[in-house]
Scaffold this motif. Structure first.
Motif, PDB file in Angstrom:
ATOM      1  N   ASP A  55      60.998  84.146   7.015  1.00  0.00           N
ATOM      2  CA  ASP A  55      60.313  83.526   5.882  1.00  0.00           C
ATOM      3  C   ASP A  55      59.364  84.541   5.250  1.00  0.00           C
ATOM      4  OD1 ASP A  55      58.799  82.082   4.095  1.00  0.00           O
ATOM      5  OD2 ASP A  55      58.658  80.301   5.372  1.00  0.00           O
ATOM      6  N   ALA A  56      59.762  85.080   4.091  1.00  0.00           N
ATOM      7  CA  ALA A  56      58.967  86.112   3.423  1.00  0.00           C
ATOM      8  C   ALA A  56      57.575  85.613   3.054  1.00  0.00           C
ATOM      9  CB  ALA A  56      59.689  86.615   2.176  1.00  0.00           C
ATOM     10  N   VAL A  57      57.467  84.340   2.705  1.00  0.00           N
ATOM     11  CA  VAL A  57      56.180  83.787   2.288  1.00  0.00           C
ATOM     12  C   VAL A  57      55.172  83.855   3.440  1.00  0.00           C
ATOM     13  CG1 VAL A  57      54.974  81.709   1.515  1.00  0.00           C
ATOM     14  CG2 VAL A  57      57.219  82.276   0.573  1.00  0.00           C
ATOM     15  N   GLN A  58      55.621  83.490   4.642  1.00  0.00           N
ATOM     16  CA  GLN A  58      54.730  83.525   5.802  1.00  0.00           C
ATOM     17  C   GLN A  58      54.322  84.949   6.163  1.00  0.00           C
ATOM     18  OE1 GLN A  58      56.003  81.232   9.185  1.00  0.00           O
ATOM     19  NE2 GLN A  58      56.758  79.543   7.923  1.00  0.00           N
ATOM     20  N   ILE A  59      55.273  85.890   6.048  1.00  0.00           N
ATOM     21  CA  ILE A  59      54.969  87.287   6.357  1.00  0.00           C
ATOM     22  C   ILE A  59      53.939  87.842   5.382  1.00  0.00           C
ATOM     23  CG2 ILE A  59      55.926  89.620   6.456  1.00  0.00           C
ATOM     24  CD1 ILE A  59      58.550  88.369   7.419  1.00  0.00           C
ATOM     25  N   VAL A  60      54.141  87.546   4.081  1.00  0.00           N
ATOM     26  CA  VAL A  60      53.186  87.996   3.071  1.00  0.00           C
ATOM     27  C   VAL A  60      51.806  87.411   3.343  1.00  0.00           C
ATOM     28  CG1 VAL A  60      52.578  87.829   0.624  1.00  0.00           C
ATOM     29  CG2 VAL A  60      54.906  88.419   1.277  1.00  0.00           C
ATOM     30  N   GLU A  61      51.754  86.153   3.771  1.00  0.00           N
ATOM     31  CA  GLU A  61      50.477  85.510   4.052  1.00  0.00           C
ATOM     32  C   GLU A  61      49.739  86.210   5.204  1.00  0.00           C
ATOM     33  OE1 GLU A  61      47.204  83.186   3.926  1.00  0.00           O
ATOM     34  OE2 GLU A  61      48.795  83.417   2.431  1.00  0.00           O
ATOM     35  N   ILE A  62      50.487  86.631   6.222  1.00  0.00           N
ATOM     36  CA  ILE A  62      49.872  87.359   7.339  1.00  0.00           C
ATOM     37  C   ILE A  62      49.266  88.669   6.851  1.00  0.00           C
ATOM     38  CG2 ILE A  62      50.361  88.623   9.482  1.00  0.00           C
ATOM     39  CD1 ILE A  62      52.469  86.486  10.115  1.00  0.00           C
ATOM     40  N   PHE A  63      50.028  89.401   6.021  1.00  0.00           N
ATOM     41  CA  PHE A  63      49.505  90.663   5.496  1.00  0.00           C
ATOM     42  C   PHE A  63      48.277  90.420   4.620  1.00  0.00           C
ATOM     43  CE2 PHE A  63      53.921  92.605   6.045  1.00  0.00           C
ATOM     44  CZ  PHE A  63      53.528  93.335   7.145  1.00  0.00           C
ATOM     45  N   ARG A  64      48.301  89.349   3.817  1.00  0.00           N
ATOM     46  CA  ARG A  64      47.154  89.055   2.950  1.00  0.00           C
ATOM     47  C   ARG A  64      45.914  88.720   3.762  1.00  0.00           C
ATOM     48  NH1 ARG A  64      50.293  85.660  -1.836  1.00  0.00           N
ATOM     49  NH2 ARG A  64      50.801  87.487  -3.131  1.00  0.00           N
ATOM     50  N   GLN A  65      46.102  88.032   4.888  1.00  0.00           N
ATOM     51  CA  GLN A  65      44.970  87.725   5.755  1.00  0.00           C
ATOM     52  C   GLN A  65      44.321  89.011   6.265  1.00  0.00           C
ATOM     53  OE1 GLN A  65      46.430  85.168   8.882  1.00  0.00           O
ATOM     54  NE2 GLN A  65      46.914  83.494   7.482  1.00  0.00           N
ATOM     55  N   ASN A  66      45.169  89.974   6.664  1.00  0.00           N
ATOM     56  CA  ASN A  66      44.641  91.255   7.146  1.00  0.00           C
ATOM     57  C   ASN A  66      43.993  92.048   6.021  1.00  0.00           C
ATOM     58  OD1 ASN A  66      45.488  91.945  10.161  1.00  0.00           O
ATOM     59  ND2 ASN A  66      47.102  90.704   9.276  1.00  0.00           N
ATOM     60  N   ILE A  67      44.571  91.986   4.820  1.00  0.00           N
ATOM     61  CA  ILE A  67      43.997  92.685   3.661  1.00  0.00           C
ATOM     62  C   ILE A  67      42.630  92.102   3.328  1.00  0.00           C
ATOM     63  CG2 ILE A  67      44.247  93.083   1.183  1.00  0.00           C
ATOM     64  CD1 ILE A  67      47.316  93.174   1.684  1.00  0.00           C
ATOM     65  N   ASN A  68      42.522  90.766   3.347  1.00  0.00           N
ATOM     66  CA  ASN A  68      41.238  90.126   3.054  1.00  0.00           C
ATOM     67  C   ASN A  68      40.189  90.520   4.086  1.00  0.00           C
ATOM     68  OD1 ASN A  68      42.253  88.793   0.809  1.00  0.00           O
ATOM     69  ND2 ASN A  68      42.787  86.942   1.943  1.00  0.00           N
ATOM     70  N   GLN A  69      40.616  90.619   5.332  1.00  0.00           N
ATOM     71  CA  GLN A  69      39.704  91.019   6.392  1.00  0.00           C
ATOM     72  C   GLN A  69      39.211  92.443   6.158  1.00  0.00           C
ATOM     73  OE1 GLN A  69      41.208  90.247  10.332  1.00  0.00           O
ATOM     74  NE2 GLN A  69      39.882  91.783  11.247  1.00  0.00           N
ATOM     75  N   LEU A  70      40.137  93.336   5.776  1.00  0.00           N
ATOM     76  CA  LEU A  70      39.758  94.718   5.502  1.00  0.00           C
ATOM     77  C   LEU A  70      38.855  94.809   4.276  1.00  0.00           C
ATOM     78  CD1 LEU A  70      43.149  96.526   6.173  1.00  0.00           C
ATOM     79  CD2 LEU A  70      41.096  96.659   7.572  1.00  0.00           C
ATOM     80  N   ASP A  71      39.137  93.997   3.250  1.00  0.00           N
ATOM     81  CA  ASP A  71      38.284  93.992   2.056  1.00  0.00           C
ATOM     82  C   ASP A  71      36.851  93.632   2.410  1.00  0.00           C
ATOM     83  OD1 ASP A  71      40.224  94.765   0.256  1.00  0.00           O
ATOM     84  OD2 ASP A  71      40.783  92.723  -0.306  1.00  0.00           O
ATOM     85  N   ASN A  72      36.692  92.621   3.265  1.00  0.00           N
ATOM     86  CA  ASN A  72      35.350  92.214   3.684  1.00  0.00           C
ATOM     87  C   ASN A  72      34.650  93.330   4.439  1.00  0.00           C
ATOM     88  OD1 ASN A  72      35.678  89.657   2.566  1.00  0.00           O
ATOM     89  ND2 ASN A  72      36.460  88.771   4.477  1.00  0.00           N
ATOM     90  N   GLU A  73      35.417  94.040   5.272  1.00  0.00           N
ATOM     91  CA  GLU A  73      34.832  95.136   6.041  1.00  0.00           C
ATOM     92  C   GLU A  73      34.445  96.304   5.137  1.00  0.00           C
ATOM     93  OE1 GLU A  73      37.696  95.961   9.050  1.00  0.00           O
ATOM     94  OE2 GLU A  73      37.271  94.122  10.157  1.00  0.00           O
ATOM     95  N   ILE A  74      35.286  96.567   4.126  1.00  0.00           N
ATOM     96  CA  ILE A  74      34.987  97.655   3.189  1.00  0.00           C
ATOM     97  C   ILE A  74      33.690  97.360   2.441  1.00  0.00           C
ATOM     98  CG2 ILE A  74      35.753  98.788   1.071  1.00  0.00           C
ATOM     99  CD1 ILE A  74      38.646  98.401   2.129  1.00  0.00           C
ATOM    100  N   ILE A  75      33.543  96.101   1.996  1.00  0.00           N
ATOM    101  CA  ILE A  75      32.323  95.710   1.286  1.00  0.00           C
ATOM    102  C   ILE A  75      31.113  95.856   2.201  1.00  0.00           C
ATOM    103  CG2 ILE A  75      31.104  93.757   0.237  1.00  0.00           C
ATOM    104  CD1 ILE A  75      33.876  92.760  -0.711  1.00  0.00           C
ATOM    105  N   ALA A  76      31.269  95.386   3.448  1.00  0.00           N
ATOM    106  CA  ALA A  76      30.158  95.464   4.397  1.00  0.00           C
ATOM    107  C   ALA A  76      29.789  96.913   4.695  1.00  0.00           C
ATOM    108  CB  ALA A  76      30.536  94.726   5.686  1.00  0.00           C
ATOM    109  N   LEU A  77      30.791  97.749   4.910  1.00  0.00           N
ATOM    110  CA  LEU A  77      30.523  99.155   5.208  1.00  0.00           C
ATOM    111  C   LEU A  77      29.897  99.869   4.013  1.00  0.00           C
ATOM    112  CD1 LEU A  77      33.752 100.047   7.211  1.00  0.00           C
ATOM    113  CD2 LEU A  77      31.430 100.016   8.103  1.00  0.00           C
ATOM    114  N   SER A  78      30.330  99.509   2.813  1.00  0.00           N
ATOM    115  CA  SER A  78      29.750 100.095   1.611  1.00  0.00           C
ATOM    116  C   SER A  78      28.278  99.715   1.487  1.00  0.00           C
ATOM    117  CB  SER A  78      30.521  99.615   0.374  1.00  0.00           C
ATOM    118  OG  SER A  78      29.944 100.131  -0.807  1.00  0.00           O
TER     119      SER A  78
END
Length: 335
Positions: free
Chosen positions: A74-97
């Motif tokens: 299911d491509a939709v579920q796989i994309v959702e997993i990657f988006r969850q990790n991307i959102n997590q990294l975005d939050n970390e980038i903001i925090a580190l900045s």
């Protein structure tokens, strides 16, 4: 492509044989067995799958998510997993900045005023900003649109290095041990099965519900990447007067001080990080190899892998991915 032995795959890809077996147990890859051949072998599809796993792990994707990604159509579920990790990294980038900006402000103010009292640390507004920052366990050091595997490895090295907050200092008390040891391929599983069977048949956990279980390679030194354990021993603590049936043996463990760290990934590279932490410590010396028990049959005095949820493992069963291990490195205080 010819079938490759487990040792060759381990060396080619820097993955321990134990990690490969773990990936099999959780259903990520499959090995083959040739007739009259003792070792696992891997075909081209298994090696390709392994490369996919390595890339995803370098990208800080947890094993449970990798299972969902690689076993999901299911491509939709796989994309959702990657988006969850991307959102997590975005939050970390903001925090580190934010952290970088505040540290820069500290440095500039001290440089301008030659004031090392850091009055800024008492600022209420600054406190509310810092207190709201959130970091996951997967903090990143730098981001690029296109990271090479060399850069990913370097980032992984920085992320995995242990700090003082990652290591606990624990004292293991003297205890009487029932020990099972096995040799050859799969020796770890064989020894663990022997201890589990003994624990169940003896009713040990009813007599001693606080029983602790430890395992360690005793081939004559810690195994390296791509090397299989030749001899592995598993322990369970028992009452002093308990009879131990053959082929198990009774050992007297004298106890001692250990640097402890919960295993993070099943490639067991944390052993290296823990050793580096011990060797760099200004409070403790490396005490690996100093005998803390007598063992005519196997090597004595090494580090342990303690099963933290041993009671559940024996009484209720446990999935491999839920198993937690504490790495215990023998140390002594300096001086």
């Amino acid at each position: 492509m010819e079938l490759q032995k487990i040792g060759q795959v381990s060396k080619d890809y820097g993955i321990s044989a134990r990690m490969l077996r773990y990936y099999e147990q959780v259903g990520l890859i499959e090995s083959l067995r040739k007739d009259d051949y003792a070792y696992r072998v891997y075909d081209e599809s298994a090696v390709i799958r392994l490369r996919q796993i390595i890339i995803l792990r370098k990208l800080r994707v947890p094993v449970k998510q990798i299972i969902s990604i690689l076993n999901n159509s299911d491509a939709v579920q796989i994309v959702e997993i990657f988006r969850q990790n991307i959102n997590q990294l975005d939050n970390e980038i903001i925090a580190l900045s934010t952290v970088k900006s505040i540290l820069t402000r500290f440095a500039e103010e001290i440089n301008e005023k030659a004031d090392v009292n850091l009055k800024l640390l008492g600022d209420e507004v600054l406190f509310s900003v810092i207190n709201s920052l959130s970091f996951s366990d997967n903090q990143i050091k730098e981001t690029k649109e296109d990271l090479s595997m060399k850069e990913l490895n370097k980032a992984s090295e920085n992320l995995n290095k242990l700090e003082d907050k990652d290591v606990r200092i624990v004292y293991l008390p003297p205890m009487t041990i029932a020990a099972a040891y096995a040799s050859g391929e799969g020796c770890e599983g064989k020894a663990l099965d022997m201890i589990s069977r003994f624990t169940n048949e003896s009713g040990l956990l009813k007599i001693k519900p606080d029983a602790r279980s430890f395992g360690f390679d005793c081939s004559g030194g810690a195994t390296g990447i791509g090397e299989n354990s030749q001899v592995y021993e598993v322990w369970v603590s028992v009452p002093d007067d308990m009879e131990i049936p053959s082929p198990l043996v009774k050992r007297d463990f004298s106890g001692g001080l250990y640097a402890a760290h919960v295993l993070r990934a099943w490639d067991f590279s944390d052993w290296r990080w823990l050793k580096e932490w011990v060797n760099a410590s200004d409070k403790y010396d490396n005490d690996w190899g100093s005998p803390r028990w007598v063992s005519p049959e196997t090597v004595a005095g090494q580090g342990f892998e303690e099963t933290l949820n041993f009671y559940n493992l024996v009484q209720k069963g446990s999935n491999m991915e839920d198993l937690q291990l504490d790495l215990l490195f023998p140390i002594k205080e300096k001086g």
